[in-house]
Scaffold this active site. Sequence first.
Site, mmCIF file in Angstrom:
data_model
loop_
_atom_site.group_PDB
_atom_site.id
_atom_site.type_symbol
_atom_site.label_atom_id
_atom_site.label_comp_id
_atom_site.label_asym_id
_atom_site.label_seq_id
_atom_site.Cartn_x
_atom_site.Cartn_y
_atom_site.Cartn_z
ATOM 1 N N HIS A 1 0.836 -1.209 0.000
ATOM 2 C CA HIS A 1 0.000 0.000 0.000
ATOM 3 C C HIS A 1 0.867 1.254 0.000
ATOM 4 O O HIS A 1 0.596 2.217 -0.727
ATOM 5 C CB HIS A 1 -0.888 0.039 1.254
ATOM 6 C CG HIS A 1 -1.852 -1.089 1.383
ATOM 7 N ND1 HIS A 1 -1.720 -2.079 2.334
ATOM 8 C CD2 HIS A 1 -2.988 -1.391 0.692
ATOM 9 C CE1 HIS A 1 -2.728 -2.934 2.233
ATOM 10 N NE2 HIS A 1 -3.510 -2.545 1.236
ATOM 11 N N SER B 1 0.342 -8.938 1.502
ATOM 12 C CA SER B 1 -1.114 -8.889 1.502
ATOM 13 C C SER B 1 -1.585 -8.739 2.942
ATOM 14 O O SER B 1 -0.979 -9.323 3.858
ATOM 15 C CB SER B 1 -1.680 -10.195 0.921
ATOM 16 O OG SER B 1 -3.048 -10.325 1.236
HETATM 17 P P1 AMP Z 1 -6.395 -3.754 -0.579
HETATM 18 O O1 AMP Z 1 -6.253 -2.963 0.690
HETATM 19 O O2 AMP Z 1 -5.980 -5.180 -0.439
HETATM 20 O O3 AMP Z 1 -7.728 -3.557 -1.251
HETATM 21 O O4 AMP Z 1 -5.326 -3.148 -1.589
HETATM 22 C C1 AMP Z 1 -5.348 -1.789 -1.913
HETATM 23 C C2 AMP Z 1 -4.438 -1.552 -3.096
HETATM 24 O O5 AMP Z 1 -3.098 -1.937 -2.753
HETATM 25 C C3 AMP Z 1 -4.818 -2.376 -4.330
HETATM 26 O O6 AMP Z 1 -4.676 -1.569 -5.496
HETATM 27 C C4 AMP Z 1 -3.830 -3.498 -4.307
HETATM 28 O O7 AMP Z 1 -3.555 -4.056 -5.577
HETATM 29 C C5 AMP Z 1 -2.600 -2.803 -3.745
HETATM 30 N N1 AMP Z 1 -1.684 -3.792 -3.163
HETATM 31 C C6 AMP Z 1 -1.986 -4.738 -2.226
HETATM 32 N N2 AMP Z 1 -0.915 -5.521 -1.975
HETATM 33 C C7 AMP Z 1 0.072 -5.064 -2.782
HETATM 34 C C8 AMP Z 1 1.438 -5.458 -3.000
HETATM 35 N N3 AMP Z 1 1.986 -6.485 -2.341
HETATM 36 N N4 AMP Z 1 2.162 -4.761 -3.890
HETATM 37 C C9 AMP Z 1 1.613 -3.719 -4.572
HETATM 38 N N5 AMP Z 1 0.352 -3.299 -4.413
HETATM 39 C C10 AMP Z 1 -0.409 -3.955 -3.533
#
Ligand code: AMP
Length: 276
Positions: free
Chosen positions: A34, A181
């Site tokens: 993030h 993640s």
């Molecule tokens: P989320 O909070 O899981 O909905 O993720 C929010 C944003 O962060 C989304 O655009 C995801 O693709 C991005 N994101 C999550 N994990 C990663 C990672 N390991 N590397 C790059 N971007 C990420």
Amino acid sequence: MRSITSLDELRSSRLSLDGTVGLAPTMGFLHEGHLSLIRRARDECDHVVVSIFVNPTQFGANEDLSKYPRDIERDLKLIEPLTDLVWMPTAEIMYPQGYQTWVEVEAIASPLEGTMRPGHFKGVTTVVAKLFNGVQPHKAYFGQKDAQQAAVIRQMVRDLNFPIEIVVCPIVREADGLAMSSRNVYLDPEQRKAATGLFRSLSAAKDLYENGERNAEKIRRKMKDVLADEPLAKVQYVSCADYDTLEELDAINGKALLSMAVFIGKTRLIDNFVLG
Ligand code: AMP
């Protein structure tokens, strides 16, 4: 950094931001993945807005909405030095009583995650459209980690004429290759080790490709074989698809997306590599 909840606060705070605005939408429980989006927004825009919202409409009935990890205080500390405005709407603000409007992208949202998680992308595109309307960013930052999500959002932006540039940032990984993640926190130590199988599987497929293999079925077979050596890994899908359409390939001629969803115990992990 200003923290806001209501749409009225958002409107007045947004009006006070002159110059370009970058938005990084998140569900919180933030990690370096993030933060990479937020730093990129900081580099490219005059102001940075982060949204934190665990969007109920993108979770299926049997998914982890109620136990999705949350730690708002920690999140706010992490983003404070990088962020002008953090918007944390409630579910009632986003979906008030009587809510009945949805945004749905068709073909590109239907294979892979769309097949395994019916309704997921309808929830994602609806909430992202609402975030875009509220924040009115010039640029919005998404991660390649969710490759299909990024493709679906690009399609939505094109189709609905949002005047927003979508920036897709590389996957940030742990030292052993596991893609960061929020859900990795669910893994116990043994599962955490097994979770590196996704990266090993994608790396083995990439090696095969780099040694000249262009038969997509052989590439998918390689990914499955590596995962089969990991007793805790239960494969939901492995894919070798056209990068633009996400349709499964017979032969790799141009850019391809290798992707997979794998259960480690009850935790569902996704990962991907781009070839070509
Ligand atoms: P989320 O909070 O899981 O909905 O993720 C929010 C944003 O962060 C989304 O655009 C995801 O693709 C991005 N994101 C999550 N994990 C990663 C990672 N390991 N590397 C790059 N971007 C990420």
